[in-house]
Design a protein around this motif. Structure first.
Motif, PDB file in Angstrom:
ATOM      1  N   MET A 191       0.840  -1.193   0.000  1.00  0.00           N
ATOM      2  CA  MET A 191       0.000   0.000   0.000  1.00  0.00           C
ATOM      3  C   MET A 191       0.880   1.249   0.000  1.00  0.00           C
ATOM      4  O   MET A 191       1.829   1.359   0.767  1.00  0.00           O
ATOM      5  N   SER A 192       0.576   2.201  -0.891  1.00  0.00           N
ATOM      6  CA  SER A 192       1.387   3.407  -0.999  1.00  0.00           C
ATOM      7  C   SER A 192       1.148   4.332   0.196  1.00  0.00           C
ATOM      8  O   SER A 192       0.093   4.300   0.836  1.00  0.00           O
ATOM      9  N   ASN A 193       2.130   5.175   0.480  1.00  0.00           N
ATOM     10  CA  ASN A 193       2.029   6.103   1.582  1.00  0.00           C
ATOM     11  C   ASN A 193       1.001   7.196   1.293  1.00  0.00           C
ATOM     12  O   ASN A 193       0.714   7.525   0.143  1.00  0.00           O
ATOM     13  N   PHE A 194       0.454   7.764   2.351  1.00  0.00           N
ATOM     14  CA  PHE A 194      -0.452   8.916   2.256  1.00  0.00           C
ATOM     15  C   PHE A 194       0.423  10.150   2.105  1.00  0.00           C
ATOM     16  O   PHE A 194       1.209  10.489   2.994  1.00  0.00           O
ATOM     17  N   ARG A 195       0.306  10.835   0.973  1.00  0.00           N
ATOM     18  CA  ARG A 195       1.226  11.904   0.598  1.00  0.00           C
ATOM     19  C   ARG A 195       0.711  13.265   1.088  1.00  0.00           C
ATOM     20  O   ARG A 195      -0.439  13.625   0.828  1.00  0.00           O
ATOM     21  N   ILE A 196       1.580  14.019   1.758  1.00  0.00           N
ATOM     22  CA  ILE A 196       1.178  15.287   2.376  1.00  0.00           C
ATOM     23  C   ILE A 196       2.116  16.405   1.919  1.00  0.00           C
ATOM     24  O   ILE A 196       3.339  16.246   1.923  1.00  0.00           O
ATOM     25  N   LEU A 197       1.523  17.536   1.538  1.00  0.00           N
ATOM     26  CA  LEU A 197       2.271  18.751   1.223  1.00  0.00           C
ATOM     27  C   LEU A 197       2.008  19.774   2.320  1.00  0.00           C
ATOM     28  O   LEU A 197       0.859  19.989   2.715  1.00  0.00           O
ATOM     29  N   ILE A 198       3.050  20.417   2.821  1.00  0.00           N
ATOM     30  CA  ILE A 198       2.933  21.449   3.855  1.00  0.00           C
ATOM     31  C   ILE A 198       3.115  22.817   3.195  1.00  0.00           C
ATOM     32  O   ILE A 198       4.085  23.030   2.462  1.00  0.00           O
ATOM     33  N   ALA A 199       2.179  23.740   3.447  1.00  0.00           N
ATOM     34  CA  ALA A 199       2.263  25.086   2.874  1.00  0.00           C
ATOM     35  C   ALA A 199       2.177  26.125   3.987  1.00  0.00           C
ATOM     36  O   ALA A 199       1.125  26.303   4.606  1.00  0.00           O
ATOM     37  N   ASP A 200       3.285  26.792   4.256  1.00  0.00           N
ATOM     38  CA  ASP A 200       3.338  27.837   5.275  1.00  0.00           C
ATOM     39  C   ASP A 200       4.544  28.711   4.981  1.00  0.00           C
ATOM     40  O   ASP A 200       5.590  28.208   4.559  1.00  0.00           O
ATOM     41  N   ASP A 201       4.427  30.031   5.210  1.00  0.00           N
ATOM     42  CA  ASP A 201       5.525  30.928   4.874  1.00  0.00           C
ATOM     43  C   ASP A 201       6.578  31.030   5.967  1.00  0.00           C
ATOM     44  O   ASP A 201       7.570  31.738   5.789  1.00  0.00           O
ATOM     45  N   HIS A 202       6.395  30.347   7.078  1.00  0.00           N
ATOM     46  CA  HIS A 202       7.388  30.370   8.160  1.00  0.00           C
ATOM     47  C   HIS A 202       8.098  29.011   8.232  1.00  0.00           C
ATOM     48  O   HIS A 202       7.466  27.976   8.461  1.00  0.00           O
ATOM     49  N   GLU A 203       9.406  29.044   8.060  1.00  0.00           N
ATOM     50  CA  GLU A 203      10.173  27.795   8.025  1.00  0.00           C
ATOM     51  C   GLU A 203      10.039  27.012   9.329  1.00  0.00           C
ATOM     52  O   GLU A 203       9.916  25.789   9.304  1.00  0.00           O
TER      53      GLU A 203
ATOM     54  N   VAL B 144       4.215   9.527  11.915  1.00  0.00           N
ATOM     55  CA  VAL B 144       3.103   8.592  11.741  1.00  0.00           C
ATOM     56  C   VAL B 144       3.433   7.617  10.621  1.00  0.00           C
ATOM     57  O   VAL B 144       3.735   8.019   9.495  1.00  0.00           O
ATOM     58  N   SER B 145       3.347   6.342  10.911  1.00  0.00           N
ATOM     59  CA  SER B 145       3.623   5.307   9.923  1.00  0.00           C
ATOM     60  C   SER B 145       2.626   5.384   8.766  1.00  0.00           C
ATOM     61  O   SER B 145       1.424   5.538   8.974  1.00  0.00           O
ATOM     62  N   GLY B 146       3.144   5.318   7.552  1.00  0.00           N
ATOM     63  CA  GLY B 146       2.281   5.336   6.375  1.00  0.00           C
ATOM     64  C   GLY B 146       2.053   6.726   5.798  1.00  0.00           C
ATOM     65  O   GLY B 146       1.408   6.861   4.761  1.00  0.00           O
ATOM     66  N   TRP B 147       2.567   7.747   6.475  1.00  0.00           N
ATOM     67  CA  TRP B 147       2.448   9.113   5.963  1.00  0.00           C
ATOM     68  C   TRP B 147       3.803   9.579   5.438  1.00  0.00           C
ATOM     69  O   TRP B 147       4.845   9.302   6.021  1.00  0.00           O
ATOM     70  N   GLU B 148       3.769  10.346   4.360  1.00  0.00           N
ATOM     71  CA  GLU B 148       4.985  10.858   3.743  1.00  0.00           C
ATOM     72  C   GLU B 148       4.804  12.341   3.420  1.00  0.00           C
ATOM     73  O   GLU B 148       3.874  12.714   2.703  1.00  0.00           O
ATOM     74  N   VAL B 149       5.667  13.188   3.942  1.00  0.00           N
ATOM     75  CA  VAL B 149       5.676  14.605   3.589  1.00  0.00           C
ATOM     76  C   VAL B 149       6.475  14.739   2.298  1.00  0.00           C
ATOM     77  O   VAL B 149       7.697  14.570   2.289  1.00  0.00           O
ATOM     78  N   VAL B 150       5.789  15.046   1.199  1.00  0.00           N
ATOM     79  CA  VAL B 150       6.436  15.037  -0.115  1.00  0.00           C
ATOM     80  C   VAL B 150       7.045  16.385  -0.473  1.00  0.00           C
ATOM     81  O   VAL B 150       7.815  16.484  -1.445  1.00  0.00           O
ATOM     82  N   GLY B 151       6.712  17.443   0.284  1.00  0.00           N
ATOM     83  CA  GLY B 151       7.288  18.737  -0.038  1.00  0.00           C
ATOM     84  C   GLY B 151       6.770  19.835   0.863  1.00  0.00           C
ATOM     85  O   GLY B 151       5.859  19.630   1.673  1.00  0.00           O
ATOM     86  N   GLU B 152       7.370  21.017   0.719  1.00  0.00           N
ATOM     87  CA  GLU B 152       6.980  22.197   1.478  1.00  0.00           C
ATOM     88  C   GLU B 152       6.822  23.370   0.513  1.00  0.00           C
ATOM     89  O   GLU B 152       7.621  23.538  -0.404  1.00  0.00           O
ATOM     90  N   ALA B 153       5.789  24.180   0.733  1.00  0.00           N
ATOM     91  CA  ALA B 153       5.539  25.364  -0.079  1.00  0.00           C
ATOM     92  C   ALA B 153       5.625  26.597   0.805  1.00  0.00           C
ATOM     93  O   ALA B 153       5.195  26.573   1.964  1.00  0.00           O
ATOM     94  N   VAL B 154       6.158  27.702   0.256  1.00  0.00           N
ATOM     95  CA  VAL B 154       6.401  28.895   1.059  1.00  0.00           C
ATOM     96  C   VAL B 154       5.332  29.965   0.900  1.00  0.00           C
ATOM     97  O   VAL B 154       5.322  30.946   1.643  1.00  0.00           O
TER      98      VAL B 154
END
Length: 251
Positions: free
Chosen positions: A1-13, A26-36
């Motif tokens: 089963m593929s991971n649950f893909r998450i993108l984070i978008a916030d202007d503060h690092e 959390v097992s099974g979750w993957e943060v695929v990127g960050e947006a500024v």
């Protein structure tokens, strides 16, 4: 089963790193990127195809609500969890009226973030308790209702945000890839539609309608609402999407 893909978008690092730390535990979750900022979120959604976006509402250049509208038009199945620092009825209304499924306070992220993402992963909803208490009677089914800001086009809302952030008309034209004349026309149309006569009034309108958020010290107007000072954020990273109906700058 593929991971649950998450993108984070916030202007503060520091916020992005904190959210990433919570989510990657959390097992099974993957943060695929960050947006500024909002534009970066739109672009990275197209590139990374996340299942869920943890989206700050008060980002510069394009706020989270407008970014979410663009994303959902192209990808209606993407789940969007909004985060905000303000527990006000207007914030809750803005989120719920666009049919969003989740909203939490940043101050509650340690307690609520994982539970909220789990709920949205199950195609359920999650609204932090303080937001519900601040907004009695709000329709949780996401029914669309008219807002004052709906009289503006999407492009006009983008112009409002940039002007309220302290950018000049010339800077607005540069950010949105418009001619200066077109940016000036948008500004004039906005002021006429809203019945405003100064940039200060425009800033107050933008805060009231959650197009921008107030930062720093501020003066309070007679009706108890806060009129913030102009705030200039760092310039965006990368190019923004273009809209073909606009008059673009000459090459």
């Amino acid at each position: 089963m593929s991971n649950f893909r998450i993108l984070i978008a916030d202007d503060h690092e520091v916020v992005r790193k904190g959210l990433r730390s919570l989510l990657e535990g959390v097992s099974g979750w993957e943060v695929v990127g960050e947006a500024v900022d909002g534009w970066d979120a739109v672009r990275k959604t197209d590139e990374m195809h996340p299942d869920l976006i943890a989206m700050d509402i008060g980002m510069p250049n394009l706020n989270g609500l407008d970014a979410a509208q663009q994303i959902l038009r192209k990808n209606p199945k993407i789940r969007i969890l909004f985060l905000t620092i303000y527990d006000t009825e207007q914030v809750a209304k803005s989120v719920m009226q666009m049919g969003a499924k989740g909203l939490i306070l940043k101050s509650d992220a340690v307690r609520d973030l994982v539970a909220a993402v789990e709920a949205l992963q199950r195609n359920s909803t999650f609204f932090t308790s303080q937001m519900l208490q601040a907004s009695p009677g709000i329709d949780l089914r996401g029914r669309q209702r008219s807002l004052d800001k709906d009289i503006l086009t999407q492009r006009e809302r983008q112009v409002v945000q940039l002007l309220a952030e302290g950018k000049s008309t010339k800077e607005v034209a540069s950010v949105l890839n418009l001619s200066v004349k077109t940016a000036e026309t948008h500004r004039s149309n906005i002021m006429r539609k809203l019945g405003l006569h100064s940039v200060s009034e425009l800033v107050l309108y933008a805060v009231r309608n959650n197009i921008v958020q107030a930062f720093g010290s501020a003066a309070t107007s007679g009706d108890g609402l806060t009129a913030p000072p102009l705030v200039t954020h760092s310039e965006r990273h990368g190019e923004e999407p273009k809209e073909i109906e606009e008059t673009e700058k000459p090459a």
